[in-house]
Each structure stands twice: as structure tokens, then as C-alpha cells.
Design a protein around this motif. Structure first.
Motif, short mmCIF file in Angstrom:
data_model
loop_
_atom_site.label_atom_id
_atom_site.label_comp_id
_atom_site.label_asym_id
_atom_site.label_seq_id
_atom_site.Cartn_x
_atom_site.Cartn_y
_atom_site.Cartn_z
N ASP A 27 19.59 -9.30 2.14
CA ASP A 27 19.81 -9.48 0.85
C ASP A 27 19.16 -10.93 0.27
OD1 ASP A 27 21.58 -10.65 1.98
OD2 ASP A 27 22.65 -10.64 0.41
N ARG A 28 18.33 -11.48 1.24
CA ARG A 28 17.94 -13.09 1.09
C ARG A 28 16.50 -13.06 1.29
NH1 ARG A 28 22.34 -16.85 2.27
NH2 ARG A 28 24.20 -16.22 0.22
N GLY A 29 14.56 -13.02 1.35
CA GLY A 29 14.07 -13.37 2.25
C GLY A 29 13.00 -11.80 2.17
N PHE A 30 14.08 -10.83 2.28
CA PHE A 30 13.56 -9.27 2.65
C PHE A 30 13.10 -8.47 1.65
CE2 PHE A 30 15.34 -11.68 6.14
CZ PHE A 30 14.29 -11.61 7.15
N ASP A 31 12.12 -8.12 1.07
CA ASP A 31 11.38 -7.90 -0.49
C ASP A 31 11.05 -6.63 -0.50
OD1 ASP A 31 11.20 -6.55 -2.51
OD2 ASP A 31 9.52 -7.99 -3.26
N PRO A 32 11.67 -5.11 -0.29
CA PRO A 32 11.67 -3.76 0.09
C PRO A 32 10.61 -3.32 -0.30
CG PRO A 32 14.11 -3.71 -0.33
CD PRO A 32 13.45 -4.95 -0.66
N ARG A 33 10.01 -4.29 -1.53
CA ARG A 33 8.79 -3.83 -2.42
C ARG A 33 7.47 -4.04 -1.99
NH1 ARG A 33 9.59 0.20 -5.50
NH2 ARG A 33 7.63 0.21 -7.09
N PHE A 34 7.63 -5.12 -0.95
CA PHE A 34 6.53 -6.22 -1.00
C PHE A 34 5.16 -5.64 -0.16
CE2 PHE A 34 4.44 -8.76 2.42
CZ PHE A 34 3.88 -9.59 1.73
N LYS A 35 4.19 -5.76 -1.25
CA LYS A 35 3.38 -4.91 -0.40
C LYS A 35 1.83 -6.16 -0.22
CE LYS A 35 1.11 -4.29 -5.34
NZ LYS A 35 1.25 -2.90 -5.82
N ALA A 36 2.09 -7.04 0.15
CA ALA A 36 1.00 -8.38 0.34
C ALA A 36 -0.10 -7.98 0.14
CB ALA A 36 0.39 -7.97 1.75
N GLY A 37 0.05 -7.65 -1.72
CA GLY A 37 -0.99 -8.18 -2.33
C GLY A 37 -2.25 -6.64 -2.43
N LEU A 38 -1.92 -5.82 -1.78
CA LEU A 38 -2.57 -4.77 -0.97
C LEU A 38 -2.19 -3.74 -2.17
CD1 LEU A 38 -2.48 -4.08 2.36
CD2 LEU A 38 -4.41 -5.26 1.46
N LYS A 39 -3.54 -2.80 -2.31
CA LYS A 39 -3.12 -1.15 -3.49
C LYS A 39 -3.23 -0.38 -2.85
CE LYS A 39 -5.55 -3.80 -7.10
NZ LYS A 39 -6.64 -4.33 -7.91
N LYS A 40 -2.73 0.54 -3.30
CA LYS A 40 -1.72 1.38 -2.83
C LYS A 40 -3.64 2.61 -2.52
CE LYS A 40 0.39 6.43 -2.96
NZ LYS A 40 1.23 7.10 -3.63
N ARG A 41 -4.51 2.48 -3.95
CA ARG A 41 -6.22 3.17 -3.20
C ARG A 41 -6.92 2.53 -1.62
NH1 ARG A 41 -6.62 0.34 -8.03
NH2 ARG A 41 -8.36 -1.52 -7.40
N ASP A 42 -6.51 1.25 -1.78
CA ASP A 42 -6.44 0.56 -0.30
C ASP A 42 -6.55 1.25 0.83
OD1 ASP A 42 -8.90 -0.94 -1.80
OD2 ASP A 42 -7.57 -2.32 -2.10
N GLY A 43 -4.57 1.66 0.73
CA GLY A 43 -4.17 1.93 1.46
C GLY A 43 -4.84 3.18 2.49
N LYS A 44 -5.06 4.55 2.37
CA LYS A 44 -5.54 5.32 3.51
C LYS A 44 -6.43 4.82 4.02
CE LYS A 44 -5.01 9.29 0.01
NZ LYS A 44 -5.12 10.70 -0.35
N GLU A 45 -7.86 3.74 3.14
CA GLU A 45 -8.60 3.19 4.81
C GLU A 45 -7.96 2.53 5.06
OE1 GLU A 45 -11.98 2.75 6.62
OE2 GLU A 45 -11.40 4.87 4.62
N LEU A 46 -7.29 2.02 4.89
CA LEU A 46 -6.16 0.46 6.02
C LEU A 46 -5.81 1.61 7.08
CD1 LEU A 46 -5.19 -1.59 3.65
CD2 LEU A 46 -7.41 -2.14 5.41
N LEU A 47 -4.72 2.80 6.50
CA LEU A 47 -3.98 3.11 8.04
C LEU A 47 -4.99 4.24 8.31
CD1 LEU A 47 -1.52 4.37 8.59
CD2 LEU A 47 -1.77 6.17 6.99
N ARG A 48 -6.23 4.58 7.74
CA ARG A 48 -7.43 5.18 8.86
C ARG A 48 -7.86 4.48 9.87
NH1 ARG A 48 -10.39 6.49 5.45
NH2 ARG A 48 -9.20 8.11 4.78
N ALA A 49 -8.35 3.35 9.48
CA ALA A 49 -8.63 2.07 10.57
C ALA A 49 -7.92 2.03 11.78
CB ALA A 49 -8.89 1.28 9.40
N GLY A 50 -6.34 2.05 11.07
CA GLY A 50 -4.94 1.42 12.29
C GLY A 50 -5.29 2.56 13.04
N VAL A 51 -5.19 3.82 12.02
CA VAL A 51 -5.11 5.02 13.03
C VAL A 51 -5.40 4.95 14.38
CG1 VAL A 51 -4.87 7.76 13.55
CG2 VAL A 51 -3.53 6.47 11.46
N SER A 52 -7.35 4.42 14.01
CA SER A 52 -8.78 4.88 15.04
C SER A 52 -8.52 3.77 16.33
CB SER A 52 -9.66 4.48 14.50
OG SER A 52 -11.48 4.45 14.96
N LEU A 53 -7.62 2.73 15.79
CA LEU A 53 -8.28 1.01 17.08
C LEU A 53 -6.75 1.54 17.55
CD1 LEU A 53 -9.13 -1.08 16.95
CD2 LEU A 53 -6.77 -2.51 15.73
#
Length: 319
Positions: A27-53
Motif C-alpha cells: 500500500d506504499r510505493g507500489f502503484d498498480p496503475r504505473f506505466k512508466a510514461g508509456l502510451k498504450k498505442r506504443d505497447g503492441k510494438e514494444l511487446l512484439r519486440a520483447g517476444v522476438s527477443l
């Protein structure tokens, strides 16, 4: 780790790692909604790169056949474990990955020590094993529901007030034993907020195609929310070690949680840095003889080695 990708991934996952010896309060210092400044539209490409790796390094892990990887996924109901596995492992060779889900223990499992059923599903060398829920159920569900502990039929002197601290020590030692033998242990807790869990439960009720995923037992477990938060906090504090760290992944945004999980697993594999084995001079000479035979079998007008024609670098490497 040998390239820029490894450094970027290490920087990305570092804030998610639970520092060994630290005191965790979810309940302190762990935000379940944190997203590191990323946007959802960038998420698919990032995940695709991670899966390839992951696919690249999993192939090397299997070829080297020296290390194995155990990925433990923990979360409360509706935390996104199934979806994380499905999306993150979508590009890897299924022959090199094994997923195990642990439900209520059977009579046979209860007749053994509490780690027995988990030990039976550990990875082989060259393999990634995923525990969808894991041996940590033994200090979470069993702790919140003492009747489960009673069913384990422990000797009276093993059921005392120090049982949870003892189990933390036993689990840490077990994981150290695994890592000492070449099996990397990486642990991810998908940190879901109470309101997001409520929303996902309602979605499972409101959408007919999701009804099968919902059980009234899920709501009964939700009544123990605070107890689970305390149990998770103490578990993370006691069992995040240098050899088997915990990562707390913000899980309210599924797309971000999947990127994090892919990055954490990729970081583990890149840290191992598995290499394709050197077949040795004798085997290479045999390969050369075999290649010449295959080249002589080329039909009239066909290339002796079509692959080398399409990939000139392969011809240079073989000399």
C-alpha cells in the motif's frame, strides 16, 4: 549481457525489482496503475519486440542445454496471469516451454512434503517452466486459510507460530539450491488494485463469453483482501533474494503488465547469455563432406546451395 538491448532492458526492469532485505508494504510505493510514461498505442510494438527477443534467446537456451529457467507468476484472482502467459510466450517454440497450474492439492500431493508437487514440474536444462501460481501458495492461500494447513497433516511441533518464517527460509534455500545447479528462478507478482479487480469481475459477469472464468469463490476470496495484501507484503520482504528476486509488476493496465513480464524474462535470459554449442573440428569436417554430397545431388539447372545463394554471409562464414 552483450549489447545495448540488454542495458535498456536492465534499466527498464530495475525499478520493478524488490531489493533483497527491503521491507515491502504494497500500500506504499507500489502503484498498480504505473506505466512508466508509456502510451498504450506504443505497447503492441514494444511487446512484439520483447517476444522476438525471447524467441531468439530461448532457441539459444535450448541449444546450449546447460541452464533452465523457472518463472513463477503470482497474483490475486483476475490479476492477468493467463493473459500474460499467452501474450508473452506467443512467439517462442512451445517445445521449449512448459506451463504448470497448481490447483487444490490432491490426496497424493498431501501425502508428501509441501514442495513435492512443485519439484515434479521443474524445468529441464534448456527449458523454460512457468508456474501459474507456485510454491508461494504455501505461504499465501495456506496462510490466509488455516484449514488448508490442517489438511497437510503436519506433526504437531511443525505447526507452531514460527511456521511461516521457517517456510520462507526453506523456500529461499530450495531456490538457492536450484540456482546453484544452473536453474534460474525469476518471480513476478502482478500487483492489481482492489477497484480494478472489482471491474474485471463485473466484466466476467456482464459478458457471456467470460462467464466461464467467474466463480462465486472469487468473490469470497475478495473478502480477504487485506489479509492477502499483508501476506504478499511479508512474502515479498522475506523471499526476494539476490539469486531469486521478486519483481512487482503494476497490473491494472494489462498491456503494460505484459511488456514488463516480457522484459523481466528477457533480462533473465540475456543475463545467462546462452550460446550455440561449438560442434568441434571432427563434426565440422563431417558436415563439409555431407554438404558436398548434397550439392552433387542438385538437379540440372538448380543451384548447388540455394540457401547460400540467398544468404551470401553464410557462404563467407563457412569459408
Amino acid at each position: 549481457m552483450s549489447d545495448e538491448r540488454a542495458e535498456r532492458i536492465a534499466d527498464f526492469v530495475a525499478p520493478l525489482r524488490v531489493k533483497p532485505g527491503s521491507k515491502v508494504r504494497l500500500d506504499r510505493g507500489f502503484d498498480p496503475r504505473f506505466k512508466a510514461g508509456l502510451k498504450k498505442r506504443d505497447g503492441k510494438e514494444l511487446l512484439r519486440a520483447g517476444v522476438s527477443l525471447l524467441a531468439e534467446y530461448q532457441e539459444r537456451l535450448a541449444a546450449q542445454d546447460t541452464y533452465g529457467v523457472l518463472l513463477c507468476l503470482q497474483a490475486l484472482d483476475a490479476g492477468g496471469k493467463d493473459g500474460t502467459i499467452r501474450h508473452v510466450m506467443s512467439g517462442v517454440n512451445p517445445q521449449g516451454v512448459r506451463v504448470s497450474s497448481f490447483k487444490v492439492p490432491s490426496a497424493e500431493e498431501l501425502d508428501h512434503d509441501y514442495l513435492w508437487r512443485y519439484a515434479r514440474r521443474l524445468p529441464e536444462r534448456g527449458e523454460i517452466a512457468i508456474f501459474n501460481r507456485s510454491h508461494y501458495e504455501e505461504v499465501l492461500v495456506v496462510r490466509v486459510h488455516p484449514e488448508n494447513l490442517a489438511r497437510q497433516r503436519l506433526p504437531a511441533d511443525a505447526r507452531g507460530p514460527g511456521i511461516w518464517q521457517r517456510r520462507y527460509r526453506e523456500i529461499n534455500r530450495w531456490e538457492r539450491y536450484l540456482t546453484d545447479n544452473g536453474f534460474k528462478v525469476v518471480k513476478i507478482f502482478l500487483n492489481l488494485s482492489e477497484e480494478e479487480q472489482r471491474t474485471r469481475f463485473l466484466k466476467r459477469i456482464d459478458r457471456p463469453q467470460k462467464n466461464w472464468k467467474f466463480s462465486a469463490a472469487d468473490v469470497r476470496e475478495r473478502r480477504h483482501w487485506d489479509e492477502y495484501q499483508d501476506a504478499f507484503s511479508e512474502m515479498l520482504s522475506a523471499t526476494s533474494t539476490t539469486w531469486a528476486p521478486w519483481y512487482v509488476v503494476p497490473a491494472d493496465r494489462k498491456w503494460f503488465a505484459r511488456i514488463c513480464a516480457a522484459a523481466i524474462l528477457a533480462h533473465t535470459l540475456m543475463d545467462i547469455d546462452p550460446q550455440y554449442p561449438d560442434v568441434g573440428n571432427a563434426a565440422r569436417r563431417e558436415l563439409l563432406v555431407t554438404r558436398r554430397e548434397l550439392e552433387r545431388e542438385a538437379p540440372a539447372g538448380a543451384s548447388a546451395d540455394p540457401y547460400a545463394d540467398r544468404h551470401p554471409s553464410a557462404r563467407k562464414k563457412r569459408g
